[in-house]
Design a protein around this motif. Structure first.
Motif, PDB file in Angstrom:
ATOM      1  N   SER A   7       5.455 -15.335  -3.091  1.00 44.63           N
ATOM      2  CA  SER A   7       5.216 -15.783  -1.732  1.00 44.63           C
ATOM      3  C   SER A   7       5.676 -14.704  -0.760  1.00 44.63           C
ATOM      4  O   SER A   7       6.580 -13.917  -1.062  1.00 44.63           O
ATOM      5  CB  SER A   7       5.963 -17.081  -1.454  1.00 44.63           C
ATOM      6  OG  SER A   7       7.354 -16.846  -1.300  1.00 44.63           O
ATOM      7  N   THR A   8       5.055 -14.666   0.393  1.00 46.22           N
ATOM      8  CA  THR A   8       5.421 -13.671   1.400  1.00 46.22           C
ATOM      9  C   THR A   8       6.876 -13.824   1.812  1.00 46.22           C
ATOM     10  O   THR A   8       7.620 -12.841   1.900  1.00 46.22           O
ATOM     11  CB  THR A   8       4.510 -13.805   2.628  1.00 46.22           C
ATOM     12  OG1 THR A   8       3.155 -13.559   2.236  1.00 46.22           O
ATOM     13  CG2 THR A   8       4.907 -12.826   3.718  1.00 46.22           C
ATOM     14  N   ALA A   9       7.297 -15.058   2.057  1.00 46.69           N
ATOM     15  CA  ALA A   9       8.674 -15.297   2.496  1.00 46.69           C
ATOM     16  C   ALA A   9       9.675 -14.838   1.441  1.00 46.69           C
ATOM     17  O   ALA A   9      10.698 -14.218   1.755  1.00 46.69           O
ATOM     18  CB  ALA A   9       8.869 -16.773   2.810  1.00 46.69           C
ATOM     19  N   ALA A  10       9.390 -15.136   0.166  1.00 45.36           N
ATOM     20  CA  ALA A  10      10.294 -14.736  -0.909  1.00 45.36           C
ATOM     21  C   ALA A  10      10.346 -13.223  -1.045  1.00 45.36           C
ATOM     22  O   ALA A  10      11.416 -12.638  -1.298  1.00 45.36           O
ATOM     23  CB  ALA A  10       9.855 -15.372  -2.222  1.00 45.36           C
ATOM     24  N   ALA A  11       9.204 -12.564  -0.886  1.00 51.01           N
ATOM     25  CA  ALA A  11       9.168 -11.108  -0.986  1.00 51.01           C
ATOM     26  C   ALA A  11       9.960 -10.456   0.145  1.00 51.01           C
ATOM     27  O   ALA A  11      10.722  -9.503  -0.079  1.00 51.01           O
ATOM     28  CB  ALA A  11       7.720 -10.619  -0.967  1.00 51.01           C
ATOM     29  N   ILE A  12       9.794 -10.958   1.361  1.00 53.22           N
ATOM     30  CA  ILE A  12      10.539 -10.421   2.502  1.00 53.22           C
ATOM     31  C   ILE A  12      12.039 -10.575   2.267  1.00 53.22           C
ATOM     32  O   ILE A  12      12.825  -9.636   2.463  1.00 53.22           O
ATOM     33  CB  ILE A  12      10.120 -11.127   3.807  1.00 53.22           C
ATOM     34  CG1 ILE A  12       8.675 -10.773   4.160  1.00 53.22           C
ATOM     35  CG2 ILE A  12      11.062 -10.743   4.955  1.00 53.22           C
ATOM     36  CD1 ILE A  12       8.111 -11.590   5.310  1.00 53.22           C
ATOM     37  N   SER A  13      12.446 -11.744   1.828  1.00 50.02           N
ATOM     38  CA  SER A  13      13.862 -12.007   1.587  1.00 50.02           C
ATOM     39  C   SER A  13      14.419 -11.099   0.492  1.00 50.02           C
ATOM     40  O   SER A  13      15.515 -10.543   0.635  1.00 50.02           O
ATOM     41  CB  SER A  13      14.054 -13.476   1.196  1.00 50.02           C
ATOM     42  OG  SER A  13      15.405 -13.740   0.880  1.00 50.02           O
ATOM     43  N   ILE A  71      -8.194  -0.762  -5.087  1.00 45.57           N
ATOM     44  CA  ILE A  71      -6.920  -0.601  -5.794  1.00 45.57           C
ATOM     45  C   ILE A  71      -6.797  -1.698  -6.841  1.00 45.57           C
ATOM     46  O   ILE A  71      -6.975  -2.879  -6.548  1.00 45.57           O
ATOM     47  CB  ILE A  71      -5.734  -0.663  -4.815  1.00 45.57           C
ATOM     48  CG1 ILE A  71      -5.813   0.504  -3.823  1.00 45.57           C
ATOM     49  CG2 ILE A  71      -4.411  -0.629  -5.568  1.00 45.57           C
ATOM     50  CD1 ILE A  71      -4.743   0.469  -2.754  1.00 45.57           C
ATOM     51  N   GLN A  72      -6.481  -1.304  -8.086  1.00 47.14           N
ATOM     52  CA  GLN A  72      -6.261  -2.246  -9.174  1.00 47.14           C
ATOM     53  C   GLN A  72      -5.030  -1.800  -9.954  1.00 47.14           C
ATOM     54  O   GLN A  72      -4.541  -0.691  -9.782  1.00 47.14           O
ATOM     55  CB  GLN A  72      -7.486  -2.318 -10.094  1.00 47.14           C
ATOM     56  CG  GLN A  72      -8.769  -2.719  -9.375  1.00 47.14           C
ATOM     57  CD  GLN A  72      -9.968  -2.763 -10.296  1.00 47.14           C
ATOM     58  OE1 GLN A  72     -10.185  -3.735 -11.009  1.00 47.14           O
ATOM     59  NE2 GLN A  72     -10.746  -1.694 -10.274  1.00 47.14           N
ATOM     60  N   GLY A  73      -4.529  -2.671 -10.825  1.00 48.51           N
ATOM     61  CA  GLY A  73      -3.378  -2.247 -11.601  1.00 48.51           C
ATOM     62  C   GLY A  73      -2.633  -3.398 -12.237  1.00 48.51           C
ATOM     63  O   GLY A  73      -3.015  -4.571 -12.117  1.00 48.51           O
ATOM     64  N   ALA A  74      -1.541  -3.050 -12.913  1.00 45.89           N
ATOM     65  CA  ALA A  74      -0.701  -4.036 -13.585  1.00 45.89           C
ATOM     66  C   ALA A  74       0.751  -3.594 -13.475  1.00 45.89           C
ATOM     67  O   ALA A  74       1.050  -2.395 -13.351  1.00 45.89           O
ATOM     68  CB  ALA A  74      -1.098  -4.177 -15.047  1.00 45.89           C
ATOM     69  N   THR A  95       0.937  -5.768  -5.191  1.00 47.10           N
ATOM     70  CA  THR A  95       0.828  -4.725  -4.173  1.00 47.10           C
ATOM     71  C   THR A  95       0.494  -5.312  -2.808  1.00 47.10           C
ATOM     72  O   THR A  95       1.061  -4.901  -1.788  1.00 47.10           O
ATOM     73  CB  THR A  95      -0.246  -3.698  -4.579  1.00 47.10           C
ATOM     74  OG1 THR A  95       0.112  -3.114  -5.830  1.00 47.10           O
ATOM     75  CG2 THR A  95      -0.360  -2.595  -3.537  1.00 47.10           C
ATOM     76  N   SER A  96      -0.415  -6.265  -2.787  1.00 46.13           N
ATOM     77  CA  SER A  96      -0.818  -6.860  -1.522  1.00 46.13           C
ATOM     78  C   SER A  96       0.357  -7.525  -0.825  1.00 46.13           C
ATOM     79  O   SER A  96       0.584  -7.327   0.375  1.00 46.13           O
ATOM     80  CB  SER A  96      -1.938  -7.876  -1.764  1.00 46.13           C
ATOM     81  OG  SER A  96      -2.348  -8.470  -0.560  1.00 46.13           O
ATOM     82  N   GLN A 126      -5.127  -6.071   2.694  1.00 47.05           N
ATOM     83  CA  GLN A 126      -3.881  -5.710   3.371  1.00 47.05           C
ATOM     84  C   GLN A 126      -3.847  -6.218   4.806  1.00 47.05           C
ATOM     85  O   GLN A 126      -2.787  -6.613   5.306  1.00 47.05           O
ATOM     86  CB  GLN A 126      -3.671  -4.194   3.336  1.00 47.05           C
ATOM     87  CG  GLN A 126      -3.065  -3.681   2.044  1.00 47.05           C
ATOM     88  CD  GLN A 126      -1.725  -4.322   1.742  1.00 47.05           C
ATOM     89  OE1 GLN A 126      -1.001  -4.764   2.635  1.00 47.05           O
ATOM     90  NE2 GLN A 126      -1.382  -4.369   0.470  1.00 47.05           N
ATOM     91  N   ALA A 127      -4.980  -6.218   5.472  1.00 48.22           N
ATOM     92  CA  ALA A 127      -5.026  -6.770   6.824  1.00 48.22           C
ATOM     93  C   ALA A 127      -4.664  -8.250   6.791  1.00 48.22           C
ATOM     94  O   ALA A 127      -3.875  -8.738   7.612  1.00 48.22           O
ATOM     95  CB  ALA A 127      -6.415  -6.575   7.427  1.00 48.22           C
ATOM     96  N   ARG A 128      -5.219  -8.969   5.833  1.00 47.20           N
ATOM     97  CA  ARG A 128      -4.929 -10.398   5.703  1.00 47.20           C
ATOM     98  C   ARG A 128      -3.443 -10.621   5.408  1.00 47.20           C
ATOM     99  O   ARG A 128      -2.790 -11.474   6.022  1.00 47.20           O
ATOM    100  CB  ARG A 128      -5.787 -11.013   4.590  1.00 47.20           C
ATOM    101  CG  ARG A 128      -5.644 -12.518   4.453  1.00 47.20           C
ATOM    102  CD  ARG A 128      -6.561 -13.029   3.336  1.00 47.20           C
ATOM    103  NE  ARG A 128      -7.959 -12.737   3.611  1.00 47.20           N
ATOM    104  CZ  ARG A 128      -8.749 -13.495   4.334  1.00 47.20           C
ATOM    105  NH1 ARG A 128      -8.293 -14.603   4.882  1.00 47.20           N
ATOM    106  NH2 ARG A 128     -10.019 -13.149   4.525  1.00 47.20           N
TER     107      ARG A 128
END
Length: 293
Positions: A7-13, A71-74, A95-96, A126-128
């Motif tokens: 989640s975005t919130a978890a990643a920011i934290s 962009i792709q990857g693992a 990445t996103s 990335q814009a989203r």
């Protein structure tokens, strides 16, 4: 395979906490970039705390014409003590989220508390992600999207609750997010209000830039790590070559988050990100722990 995306919130934290806990972005190994016929292969290893990991990313500029992601990857997450593989994560989703989350950490420290007007360049993943991340740290009320393809940009704007605008809209922006594959500046930096914050994430090549020398020269410039920015960030490298930026004036993201930096008033603020391996590791580890719990 760990399903889903952090989640975005978890990643920011997780990112903010890692920097407050002493993670040094300058200490990690540099990204390996291998040119291949259709683009690039990127190898991004890192270790922090009780985890290690490595991301393999492919960048294929021609994929857009094929209807495939550029962009792709693992991501392979490892136990830090034994280097035993623990989990495999979707590199695109990771990445996103982590790119926008890093921008949000920087914007939260740079942008005015009441920043509500956002201009976003780009109409892709990335814009989203950046619109979502910026909405999580500031009271965003008005989002303007600027893109090259009119129909695609309009459809994107409708989908994220935004409106279509033009580059000159930066003159009224509180935050500007550059999320494109552009290799030349997207807007005239002289138009930026002195109170604006810019985040630029689109390039990791020394000859590509989304912001011009005027933007860089007017701004307090924050980077993840000076060593990486001076090697990979065309927005920084080209401005230094033009004499618009003193490399010694670069501010590290860790120092910013830890409150070690006094931001001068009356100047725009620019965060230039190239994407670093420690960011992927921190977010991947947080997502792995959340999935286990």
């Amino acid at each position: 395979m760990v399903e889903g995306a952090p989640s975005t919130a978890a990643a920011i934290s997780a990112l903010r906490t890692s920097l407050l806990d002493g993670l040094d972005p300058e200490a990690g190994p540099p990204r390996s970039v291998v040119p291949v016929e259709q683009g690039q292969l990127l190898l991004m290893p890192a270790q922090w705390g009780s985890y290690a990991g490595v991301k393999l990313v492919t960048v294929a500029p021609g994929n857009a014409a094929r209807g495939l992601p550029r962009i792709q990857g693992a991501y392979l997450l490892l136990d830090g003590g034994t280097l035993t593989p623990l989990a495999l994560l979707d590199g695109i989703a990771l990445t996103s989220v982590r790119t926008a989350a890093v921008s949000a950490v920087a914007a939260d420290a740079l942008a005015a508390p009441d920043a509500s007007r956002v201009v976003v360049f780009g109409a892709g993943p990335q814009a989203r992600s950046h619109i979502e991340a910026l909405r999580s740290v500031r009271p965003v009320e008005d989002v303007v999207v600027v893109g090259r393809d009119v129909e695609r940009t309009r459809a994107f704007a409708d989908g994220v609750g935004a409106r279509v605008g033009e580059a000159a809209d930066v003159a009224r922006a509180d935050i500007v997010a550059c999320c494109t594959t552009a290799r030349t500046p997207l807007f005239d930096g002289s138009l930026l209000p002195a109170t604006a914050t810019v985040v630029a994430v689109g390039s990791h090549e020394p000859d590509a830039r989304e912001v011009d020398g005027s933007t860089v020269g007017r701004s307090t410039v924050v980077v993840e790590a000076a060593s990486a920015a001076l090697q990979e960030a065309g927005d920084v490298v080209l401005a230094v070559q033009e004499g618009a930026l003193d490399p010694g004036a670069l501010v590290g993201l860790a120092d910013l988050v830890r409150g070690r930096v006094q931001l001068p008033p009356g100047r725009p603020r620019l965060f230039k990100s190239v994407g670093m391996a420690w960011e992927d590791l921190v977010v991947a580890a947080a997502h792995y722990e959340a999935a286990r719990a």
